[in-house]
Design an enzyme around this catalytic site. Structure first.
Site, PDB file in Angstrom:
ATOM      1  N   THR A 126       9.357  -2.516  -3.936  1.00 24.54           N
ATOM      2  CA  THR A 126       9.687  -1.122  -3.628  1.00 24.54           C
ATOM      3  C   THR A 126      11.158  -0.843  -3.894  1.00 24.54           C
ATOM      4  OG1 THR A 126       7.948  -0.952  -1.949  1.00 24.54           O
ATOM      5  CG2 THR A 126       9.740   0.631  -1.813  1.00 24.54           C
ATOM      6  N   ILE A 127      12.046  -1.724  -3.454  1.00 24.65           N
ATOM      7  CA  ILE A 127      13.478  -1.535  -3.691  1.00 24.65           C
ATOM      8  C   ILE A 127      13.792  -1.600  -5.182  1.00 24.65           C
ATOM      9  CG2 ILE A 127      15.744  -2.603  -3.370  1.00 24.65           C
ATOM     10  CD1 ILE A 127      14.832  -0.965  -0.980  1.00 24.65           C
TER      11      ILE A 127
ATOM     12  N   ALA B 209      14.962  -6.704  -1.413  1.00 23.04           N
ATOM     13  CA  ALA B 209      14.935  -6.988  -2.850  1.00 23.04           C
ATOM     14  C   ALA B 209      13.501  -7.094  -3.358  1.00 23.04           C
ATOM     15  CB  ALA B 209      15.695  -8.281  -3.139  1.00 23.04           C
ATOM     16  N   GLY B 210      12.575  -6.462  -2.640  1.00 18.90           N
ATOM     17  CA  GLY B 210      11.174  -6.489  -3.042  1.00 18.90           C
ATOM     18  C   GLY B 210      10.851  -5.460  -4.107  1.00 18.90           C
TER      19      GLY B 210
ATOM     20  N   GLN C 113      -0.581  -6.094  -3.697  1.00 19.35           N
ATOM     21  CA  GLN C 113      -0.564  -6.501  -2.293  1.00 19.35           C
ATOM     22  C   GLN C 113      -1.925  -7.046  -1.862  1.00 19.35           C
ATOM     23  OE1 GLN C 113       0.769  -2.669  -0.949  1.00 19.35           O
ATOM     24  NE2 GLN C 113       2.891  -3.355  -0.667  1.00 19.35           N
TER      25      GLN C 113
ATOM     26  N   SER D  74      -4.265   5.562  -0.481  1.00 18.93           N
ATOM     27  CA  SER D  74      -2.851   5.376  -0.186  1.00 18.93           C
ATOM     28  C   SER D  74      -2.187   6.685   0.205  1.00 18.93           C
ATOM     29  CB  SER D  74      -2.124   4.794  -1.406  1.00 18.93           C
ATOM     30  OG  SER D  74      -2.621   3.522  -1.735  1.00 18.93           O
TER      31      SER D  74
ATOM     32  N   THR E  60       0.706  -3.791   5.009  1.00 20.15           N
ATOM     33  CA  THR E  60       1.712  -3.058   4.241  1.00 20.15           C
ATOM     34  C   THR E  60       2.363  -2.027   5.151  1.00 20.15           C
ATOM     35  OG1 THR E  60       0.341  -1.198   3.486  1.00 20.15           O
ATOM     36  CG2 THR E  60       0.143  -3.271   2.260  1.00 20.15           C
ATOM     37  N   CYS E  61       3.277  -1.239   4.599  1.00 21.29           N
ATOM     38  CA  CYS E  61       3.934  -0.223   5.418  1.00 21.29           C
ATOM     39  C   CYS E  61       2.963   0.867   5.850  1.00 21.29           C
ATOM     40  CB  CYS E  61       5.114   0.395   4.667  1.00 21.29           C
ATOM     41  SG  CYS E  61       4.660   1.217   3.121  1.00 21.29           S
TER      42      CYS E  61
END
Length: 433
Positions: free
Chosen positions: A190-191, A187-188, A117, A106, A49-50
């Site tokens: 989070t967006i 377009a995931g 995720q 997190s 992940t980010c």
């Protein structure tokens, strides 16, 4: 087999390192198979992940092997990643996985996306054929505990997600979002959350850019936004006051030249840009331009810290739930060990039975006395079943190992009358039957 949880996250490594070891979704299955072979892992799943890249494995491998594989796989040369990595084993590993899935580890305390995720990481590993009994058991426990954390605590009640923090940060630059235009790249999930929060703040002009127009249209339709392709961004960038990007691209999508051109068309009206992708979507050099406020996911700490205090009490309760989950996991492992022993014992006893039964049937077929044959079979079977335990108990007694003697008494349910040589009464026999 040891359960391992190995990786780096936002607390141990800066963005510049995290993006070097991030895995693109389309490369995960191949990476899983390579990790299993090259790092000598019996089972493996990867979460990327980010904020983190973590490897969950069933193996006797050392942390150094996983570190070396991660460096080599990502072509980092002789880079020393060891100072950024952590490695947990067995109960500590499953505890860490539960904290991650529950949002306790997190950047945003209690953020909800991480559970999805982790489920995706498990699904991809299952598809790749790298999940076995150890990881399956661990993940099922983790998912169950994460669900309890969500349902039994208030850890997810207040909006403190990365998406919420992104919009909050934008509001610090532009006090009234109703008059501005936002370009959302990706377009995931989070967006989608960013778009929802922007709408809630009264923003009406949204542009969604994605690699495929179909995905962009789907999200744009939900929020009455405009849809464009990634290739159209240079032509449309000057319209955006706010740019928020979160894609899985392995290369930057926005460079300094494109932003400079947009600023000229805007007559140097300021732009707020937030890159929450790992690896980054926007080149770091963009941040050097005048009239551009460029932030990354690591810049959200302060905003998030201001909003997470209400979740601290819920996190304490979540820790208790996780402790229960770890205890249950430990009990399951112990039960699994017992099952293996029970199966082996039953197999041994059944082998003795089959041998003696075959002997008895042969003698019966030859015309032997049935009563004598049954008596002899029972005697032989009893002797075989009791020979090894009896020998081991005598050996334990000569060594003064009273604990073994006591365990044998519990295992075979021997009462004081049994030890005294008295025959058990009918009620006791019935209970044993």
């Amino acid at each position: 087999m040891t359960l391992l949880a190995f990786g780096i996250n936002h607390t141990t490594a800066p963005l510049a390192i995290r993006e070097k070891v991030a895995f693109a979704p389309e490369t995960l299955e191949q990476a899983l198979r390579q990790a299993r072979e090259q790092a000598q892992l019996q089972e493996v799943a990867i979460l990327s992940t980010c904020n983190r890249t973590e490897i969950y494995a069933a193996s006797e491998a050392e942390a150094e092997q996983l570190t070396r594989w991660l460096v080599e796989h990502n072509q980092m040369g002789d880079y020393d990643l060891s100072s950024c990595c952590y490695c947990f084993r067995d109960e500590e590993a499953v505890s860490h996985m539960m904290k991650v899935a529950g949002g306790l580890d997190s950047l945003v305390l209690g953020e909800p996306q991480i559970l999805g995720q982790m489920k995706s990481a498990y699904a991809v590993a299952s598809q790749a054929g790298t999940i076995g009994g150890v990881l399956h058991t661990a993940f099922q426990q983790v998912f169950g505990i994460a669900k309890r954390v969500r349902s039994e605590t208030g850890i997810g009640e207040n909006p403190v997600s990365v998406a919420y923090a992104a919009v909050t940060l934008a509001q610090q630059i532009f006090s009234d979002l109703k008059e501005d235009t936002a370009l959302l790249i990706g377009a995931g999930e989070t967006i989608q959350l960013v778009a929802r929060h922007l709408r809630e703040q009264g923003m009406t002009r949204l542009i969604v850019a994605n690699r495929t127009l179909e995905r962009a249209h789907a999200l744009a339709q939900e929020f009455a936004a405009e849809a464009i392709l990634l290739a159209d961004i240079p032509e449309q960038l000057h319209r955006a006051d706010i740019v928020i990007s979160s894609t899985a691209s392995q290369l930057p999508l926005l460079g300094k030249g494109a932003v400079e051109s947009a600023l000229k068309k805007r007559k140097h009206k300021p732009m707020f840009m937030l890159d929450i992708a790992v690896p980054r979507d926007i080149e770091a050099e963009v941040g050097r331009l005048d009239d551009v406020y460029l932030y990354t996911v690591d810049d959200l700490h302060e905003v998030i810290d201001q909003n997470k205090q209400s979740r601290v009490a819920a996190a304490d309760k979540a820790q208790s739930i996780i402790a229960e989950g770890v205890s249950h996991y430990r009990d399951q492992l112990r039960a699994r060990d017992a099952v293996a022993t029970i199966k082996a014992f039953r197999h041994q006893a059944e082998s003795y039975r089959d041998v003696e039964l075959e002997k008895a049937l042969r003698v019966l077929a030859a015309g032997g006395d049935p009563e004598q044959i049954l008596t002899q079979m029972a005697r032989n079977l009893t002797n075989k079943l009791l020979h090894t335990p009896s020998a081991n108990l005598r050996e334990a007694s000569t060594q003064g190992r009273a604990d073994v003697i006591q365990i044998a008494r519990e295992l075979f349910d021997l009462s004081d009358d049994d030890l005294a040589g008295n025959a058990p009464d009918k009620e006791t026999e019935d209970k044993r039957d």
